[in-house]
Design an enzyme around this catalytic site. Structure first.
Site, PDB file in Angstrom:
ATOM      1  CE1 TYR A 104      -4.214  -1.231  -0.193  1.00  0.00           C
ATOM      2  CE2 TYR A 104      -3.507  -2.804   1.228  1.00  0.00           C
ATOM      3  CZ  TYR A 104      -4.446  -2.420   0.266  1.00  0.00           C
ATOM      4  OH  TYR A 104      -5.501  -3.066   0.007  1.00  0.00           O
ATOM      5  CD  GLU A 111      -5.504 -30.853   4.122  1.00  0.00           C
ATOM      6  OE1 GLU A 111      -6.121 -30.343   3.225  1.00  0.00           O
ATOM      7  OE2 GLU A 111      -5.195 -32.214   4.146  1.00  0.00           O
ATOM      8  CG  ASP A 147      -8.670 -33.667   3.402  1.00  0.00           C
ATOM      9  OD1 ASP A 147      -9.006 -34.313   4.565  1.00  0.00           O
ATOM     10  OD2 ASP A 147      -9.050 -32.698   3.158  1.00  0.00           O
TER      11      ASP A 147
END
Length: 383
Positions: free
Chosen positions: A125, A211, A263
């Site tokens: 910014y 995870e 997963d």
């Protein structure tokens, strides 16, 4: 504690004053080098020369490895595999890249001079019309780290931490006391700065990395840490730098085994690979961020049948999943360092299915905490 436990503590480190003095010396030296480079560039432009900066390129893995000829790969965790030459006077993308690098470097110089910290979004910014997006700043920070052979934390550019930790550990982060050990089922934020950690004490037997935050909360609700002497960490998806640095720090300091639970899909596998082998984006720092001995606890494609999960828990791999899995399979480290992990990913592709950790709750809501994790660790069923 009522029972006497074997406490693992980090080896004695420097005193606070010594540590502070060393950091100040390192910051002072980096500041001198930055000033020298900026002065050299400015003087070069003023005299009509074309200042050029040489940046090494690093690659901790490639996607062109051949299982039959892994020796053709030149990837390394330490040695550069090529160079980029950036010049202000060349009218190409490198000109813009060097312009951005110098602007970010000036901000870093101010941070070091004033002993202040900011985020890469803060930097963005300051010159949004030039940087265009935060990713441009991110690349410039990587370039600066490569140029000065340092890590991001040396630049006083700090990330927004998203990782969480709970379990049998206590430590101090600067003036802040993080006593997970007094409430082992409560979540605490991962420390921003590893350098500020001191007085680490743990009675844990292992570290478990999960995870997702949903799985982390499942374990917290089941009081998993209360019944199992461990430390549980989550990066809430792909791990950020503080989470990876903290995990690496704990493994090295406490000499504990680390297990990873993700997963059974290509994204989960990629998260495991990020912890174990490092990411390509931060290849120059991969050897300081990765945990090569982390063990894959699951979930495996074979777990679906081994634990008799219902068919409704299975999902078909999408075309995007297949492309991602095939891309990961081509990575050289799966051929050179971890053929057993490659075999699991190949099995996933062959069967064409995936499923989430939460599918294990089909047996019972606490099956993951009561049976799956403890039995797998006890029986050594991990890769």
């Amino acid at each position: 504690m009522a029972r006497r436990e074997k406490r693992r503590g980090a080896p004695p480190l420097e005193g606070d004053e010594q540590r502070l003095r060393r950091r100040q010396e390192e910051a002072g030296l980096l500041l001198l080098r930055i000033r020298g480079l900026v002065r050299w560039v400015v003087e070069g432009v003023a005299t009509g020369r074309s200042p050029s900066i040489v940046l090494h390129r690093y690659r901790n893995y490639c996607s062109a490895a051949d299982a039959a000829s892994p020796s053709h790969c030149d990837c390394s965790y330490d040695a550069p595999v090529g160079t980029d030459v950036l010049s202000l006077l060349h009218k190409d993308c490198h000109t813009s890249r060097l312009n951005v690098l110098l602007r970010v470097l000036l901000v870093v110089q101010q941070l070091l001079q004033q002993n202040k910290h900011c985020s890469k979004r803060d930097i963005y910014y300051m010159y949004p019309s030039i940087f265009v997006e935060v990713a441009v700043v991110d690349r410039a920070i990587n370039d600066i780290c490569i140029l000065f052979k340092c890590s991001r934390h040396n630049l006083n550019v700090v990330p927004v931490v998203k990782g969480l930790v709970m379990g049998w550990i206590r430590f101090e982060e600067g003036e802040k006391k993080v006593y997970c050990i007094t409430n082992v089922n409560a979540a605490f934020s991962i420390p921003v700065s590893i350098e500020a950690i001191k007085d680490v004490i743990s009675v844990a037997q292992y570290i478990l990395v999960v995870e997702k935050e949903t799985v982390f909360q499942r374990l917290a609700n089941d009081k998993f840490c209360e019944r199992n002497r461990c430390i549980v960490i989550t990066g809430r998806g792909y791990p950020d730098i503080p989470t990876r640095r903290f995990l690496r720090y704990l493994v090295e300091q406490l000499h504990l085994p680390a297990y990873c639970l993700v997963d059974s899909d290509p994204h989960g596998f990629d998260i495991l690979a990020t912890y174990k082998f490092g990411s390509l984006q931060l290849a120059y720092d991969a050897n300081l961020l990765r945990v090569p001995d982390i063990r894959w606890l699951g979930v495996f494609t074979s777990d679906f049948e081994d634990f008799c999960l219902p068919d409704c828990c299975l999902l078909h791999l999408s075309p995007e999943d297949r492309r991602k899995a095939e891309g990961i399979l081509a990575r050289c480290y799966l051929h050179k360092e971890a053929p057993e992990l490659r075999s699991e990913l190949e099995a996933m592709l062959q069967k064409g299915v995936k499923f989430e950790i939460e599918a294990l709750s089909a047996s019972s809501i606490s099956f993951l905490s009561d049976k799956y994790i403890p039995e797998k660790i006890k029986q050594g069923r991990h890769l």
